[in-house]
Write a protein that holds these residues in place. Structure first.
Motif, PDB file in Angstrom:
ATOM      1  N   GLN A  82       0.848  -1.195   0.000  1.00 13.75           N
ATOM      2  CA  GLN A  82       0.000   0.000   0.000  1.00 13.75           C
ATOM      3  C   GLN A  82       0.883   1.243   0.000  1.00 13.75           C
ATOM      4  O   GLN A  82       1.978   1.259   0.600  1.00 13.75           O
ATOM      5  N   GLU A  83       0.401   2.251  -0.685  1.00 12.99           N
ATOM      6  CA  GLU A  83       1.112   3.526  -0.691  1.00 12.99           C
ATOM      7  C   GLU A  83       1.337   3.998   0.748  1.00 12.99           C
ATOM      8  O   GLU A  83       0.449   3.903   1.600  1.00 12.99           O
ATOM      9  N   GLY A  84       2.540   4.483   1.007  1.00  9.11           N
ATOM     10  CA  GLY A  84       2.864   4.940   2.351  1.00  9.11           C
ATOM     11  C   GLY A  84       3.628   3.908   3.168  1.00  9.11           C
ATOM     12  O   GLY A  84       4.324   4.269   4.131  1.00  9.11           O
ATOM     13  N   GLU A  85       3.487   2.633   2.807  1.00  7.23           N
ATOM     14  CA  GLU A  85       4.227   1.585   3.516  1.00  7.23           C
ATOM     15  C   GLU A  85       5.677   1.555   3.044  1.00  7.23           C
ATOM     16  O   GLU A  85       6.039   2.140   2.035  1.00  7.23           O
ATOM     17  N   ASN A  86       6.485   0.833   3.801  1.00  5.74           N
ATOM     18  CA  ASN A  86       7.894   0.650   3.415  1.00  5.74           C
ATOM     19  C   ASN A  86       8.038  -0.621   2.587  1.00  5.74           C
ATOM     20  O   ASN A  86       7.335  -1.606   2.811  1.00  5.74           O
ATOM     21  N   ALA A  87       8.967  -0.596   1.642  1.00  4.33           N
ATOM     22  CA  ALA A  87       9.238  -1.764   0.795  1.00  4.33           C
ATOM     23  C   ALA A  87      10.678  -2.203   1.008  1.00  4.33           C
ATOM     24  O   ALA A  87      11.593  -1.372   0.965  1.00  4.33           O
ATOM     25  N   THR A  88      10.854  -3.497   1.237  1.00  8.21           N
ATOM     26  CA  THR A  88      12.201  -4.044   1.410  1.00  8.21           C
ATOM     27  C   THR A  88      12.459  -5.133   0.382  1.00  8.21           C
ATOM     28  O   THR A  88      11.654  -6.051   0.225  1.00  8.21           O
ATOM     29  N   MET A  89      13.574  -4.997  -0.317  1.00  8.68           N
ATOM     30  CA  MET A  89      13.990  -5.987  -1.311  1.00  8.68           C
ATOM     31  C   MET A  89      15.373  -6.487  -0.934  1.00  8.68           C
ATOM     32  O   MET A  89      16.201  -5.713  -0.445  1.00  8.68           O
TER      33      MET A  89
ATOM     34  N   SER B   7      20.302  -5.335   1.129  1.00  8.09           N
ATOM     35  CA  SER B   7      18.874  -5.032   1.103  1.00  8.09           C
ATOM     36  C   SER B   7      18.677  -3.573   0.702  1.00  8.09           C
ATOM     37  O   SER B   7      19.525  -2.715   0.987  1.00  8.09           O
ATOM     38  N   LEU B   8      17.568  -3.350   0.023  1.00 11.44           N
ATOM     39  CA  LEU B   8      17.157  -2.002  -0.359  1.00 11.44           C
ATOM     40  C   LEU B   8      15.825  -1.721   0.321  1.00 11.44           C
ATOM     41  O   LEU B   8      14.869  -2.466   0.138  1.00 11.44           O
ATOM     42  N   LEU B   9      15.777  -0.663   1.099  1.00 13.30           N
ATOM     43  CA  LEU B   9      14.561  -0.249   1.769  1.00 13.30           C
ATOM     44  C   LEU B   9      14.095   1.067   1.156  1.00 13.30           C
ATOM     45  O   LEU B   9      14.882   2.024   1.072  1.00 13.30           O
ATOM     46  N   ILE B  10      12.848   1.095   0.719  1.00 13.07           N
ATOM     47  CA  ILE B  10      12.233   2.339   0.256  1.00 13.07           C
ATOM     48  C   ILE B  10      11.185   2.721   1.302  1.00 13.07           C
ATOM     49  O   ILE B  10      10.231   1.968   1.539  1.00 13.07           O
ATOM     50  N   THR B  11      11.368   3.856   1.926  1.00  9.92           N
ATOM     51  CA  THR B  11      10.431   4.265   2.964  1.00  9.92           C
ATOM     52  C   THR B  11       9.315   5.129   2.374  1.00  9.92           C
ATOM     53  O   THR B  11       9.483   5.775   1.336  1.00  9.92           O
ATOM     54  N   ALA B  12       8.178   5.108   3.044  1.00  6.47           N
ATOM     55  CA  ALA B  12       7.036   5.950   2.653  1.00  6.47           C
ATOM     56  C   ALA B  12       6.781   5.863   1.155  1.00  6.47           C
ATOM     57  O   ALA B  12       6.846   6.870   0.431  1.00  6.47           O
ATOM     58  N   SER B  13       6.483   4.668   0.681  1.00  5.23           N
ATOM     59  CA  SER B  13       6.386   4.427  -0.762  1.00  5.23           C
ATOM     60  C   SER B  13       5.295   5.299  -1.402  1.00  5.23           C
ATOM     61  O   SER B  13       4.304   5.675  -0.771  1.00  5.23           O
ATOM     62  N   ARG B  14       5.536   5.567  -2.689  1.00  9.70           N
ATOM     63  CA  ARG B  14       4.611   6.363  -3.490  1.00  9.70           C
ATOM     64  C   ARG B  14       4.242   5.576  -4.741  1.00  9.70           C
ATOM     65  O   ARG B  14       4.976   4.689  -5.159  1.00  9.70           O
TER      66      ARG B  14
ATOM     67  N   LEU C  71       8.081  -4.267  -8.076  1.00 11.74           N
ATOM     68  CA  LEU C  71       7.392  -3.596  -6.971  1.00 11.74           C
ATOM     69  C   LEU C  71       6.160  -2.872  -7.496  1.00 11.74           C
ATOM     70  O   LEU C  71       6.258  -2.092  -8.452  1.00 11.74           O
ATOM     71  N   SER C  72       5.029  -3.150  -6.874  1.00 10.27           N
ATOM     72  CA  SER C  72       3.780  -2.457  -7.221  1.00 10.27           C
ATOM     73  C   SER C  72       3.293  -1.730  -5.983  1.00 10.27           C
ATOM     74  O   SER C  72       3.190  -2.337  -4.911  1.00 10.27           O
ATOM     75  N   ILE C  73       2.961  -0.464  -6.143  1.00 10.32           N
ATOM     76  CA  ILE C  73       2.444   0.329  -5.038  1.00 10.32           C
ATOM     77  C   ILE C  73       0.960   0.581  -5.292  1.00 10.32           C
ATOM     78  O   ILE C  73       0.583   1.193  -6.299  1.00 10.32           O
ATOM     79  N   ARG C  74       0.132   0.112  -4.388  1.00 14.38           N
ATOM     80  CA  ARG C  74      -1.319   0.274  -4.529  1.00 14.38           C
ATOM     81  C   ARG C  74      -1.733   1.614  -3.921  1.00 14.38           C
ATOM     82  O   ARG C  74      -1.330   1.947  -2.832  1.00 14.38           O
ATOM     83  N   PRO C  75      -2.546   2.370  -4.663  1.00  9.81           N
ATOM     84  CA  PRO C  75      -2.946   3.697  -4.136  1.00  9.81           C
ATOM     85  C   PRO C  75      -3.911   3.581  -2.961  1.00  9.81           C
ATOM     86  O   PRO C  75      -4.524   2.548  -2.754  1.00  9.81           O
TER      87      PRO C  75
END
Lengths: 111, 115
Positions: free
Chosen positions: A14-21, A73-80, A107-111
């Protein structure tokens, strides 16, 4: 043959969540890089971490490197929504300058 | 800066035909890489050059593939004769490498379809 393997292969959040790869590799490296690829486009460099570094930040990106476990690891915070793309790790071996890419995470970010 | 320029962006050809893909790296960059991307095999490194000299071509799949870099501002990847399994997106990337490190700048790719 590919040096790096990434997991998960696909990630939907979900948009706003963090993503870790995560990225694992096999041989000793000089550095590890992360790239992003939007559909139908070329890859774009995000961040480079050298073998003697453990963590690096760039904006909303945080990369870690554990050479003892041969993983990053790659962390993207506050995903858009605009972060929707494929993300690849790439390793440059310590004995050669060739740069080998992993299999990527979609990576898919759901609005 | 115009970035890495690849041509053609799309090519559709018939099996057996010769295909030539072209790349203009970023001015001042001293390394150039050719990659191939498919769904099945991901991104494969085909060959890379340092200062116009081929350093490692172990990723070139067969003798049907050849690559040249006659000068610092131009490289070609040739497939002769082409086969349907060569269908892929071919990327060129350049880099300014100091102390064996440096980020890659990619072109937008050449999408090849061999019928």
């Amino acid at each position: 043959s590919q040096q790096g393997e990434e997991d998960p292969q696909a990630l939907s959040i979900q948009e706003g969540e963090n993503a870790t790869m995560n990225c694992s590799y096999k041989t000793s490296i000089n550095n590890l890089q992360w790239y992003r690829q939007n559909s139908g486009r070329g890859l774009v460099h995000l961040i480079l971490i050298r073998s003697n570094e453990r963590e690096k930040h760039s904006g909303r990106l945080r990369v870690t490197l554990d050479t003892s476990k041969k993983s990053s690891s790659l962390l993207i915070t506050a995903s858009r929504a605009a972060d929707t793309a494929s993300y690849f790790c790439a390793t440059e071996g310590s004995s050669a300058s060739k740069i080998i890419f992993g299999s990527g995470t979609r990576l898919s970010i759901r609005p | 800066d115009a970035g890495v320029i690849q041509s053609p962006r799309h090519e559709v050809t018939e099996m057996g035909q010769e295909v030539t893909l072209r790349c203009k790296p970023i001015s001042g960059h001293n390394s150039l890489f050719w990659y191939r991307q498919t769904m099945m095999r991901g991104l494969e490194l085909l060959i890379y050059f340092n200062n116009n000299v081929p350093i490692d071509d172990s990723g070139m799949p067969e003798d049907r593939f050849s690559a040249k870099m006659p000068n610092a501002s131009f490289s070609t990847l040739k497939i002769q004769p082409s086969e349907p399994r060569d269908s892929a997106v071919y990327f060129c990337a350049s880099s300014l490498r100091a102390a064996n490190t440096g980020e890659l700048f990619f072109g937008e790719g050449s999408r090849l379809t061999v019928l």
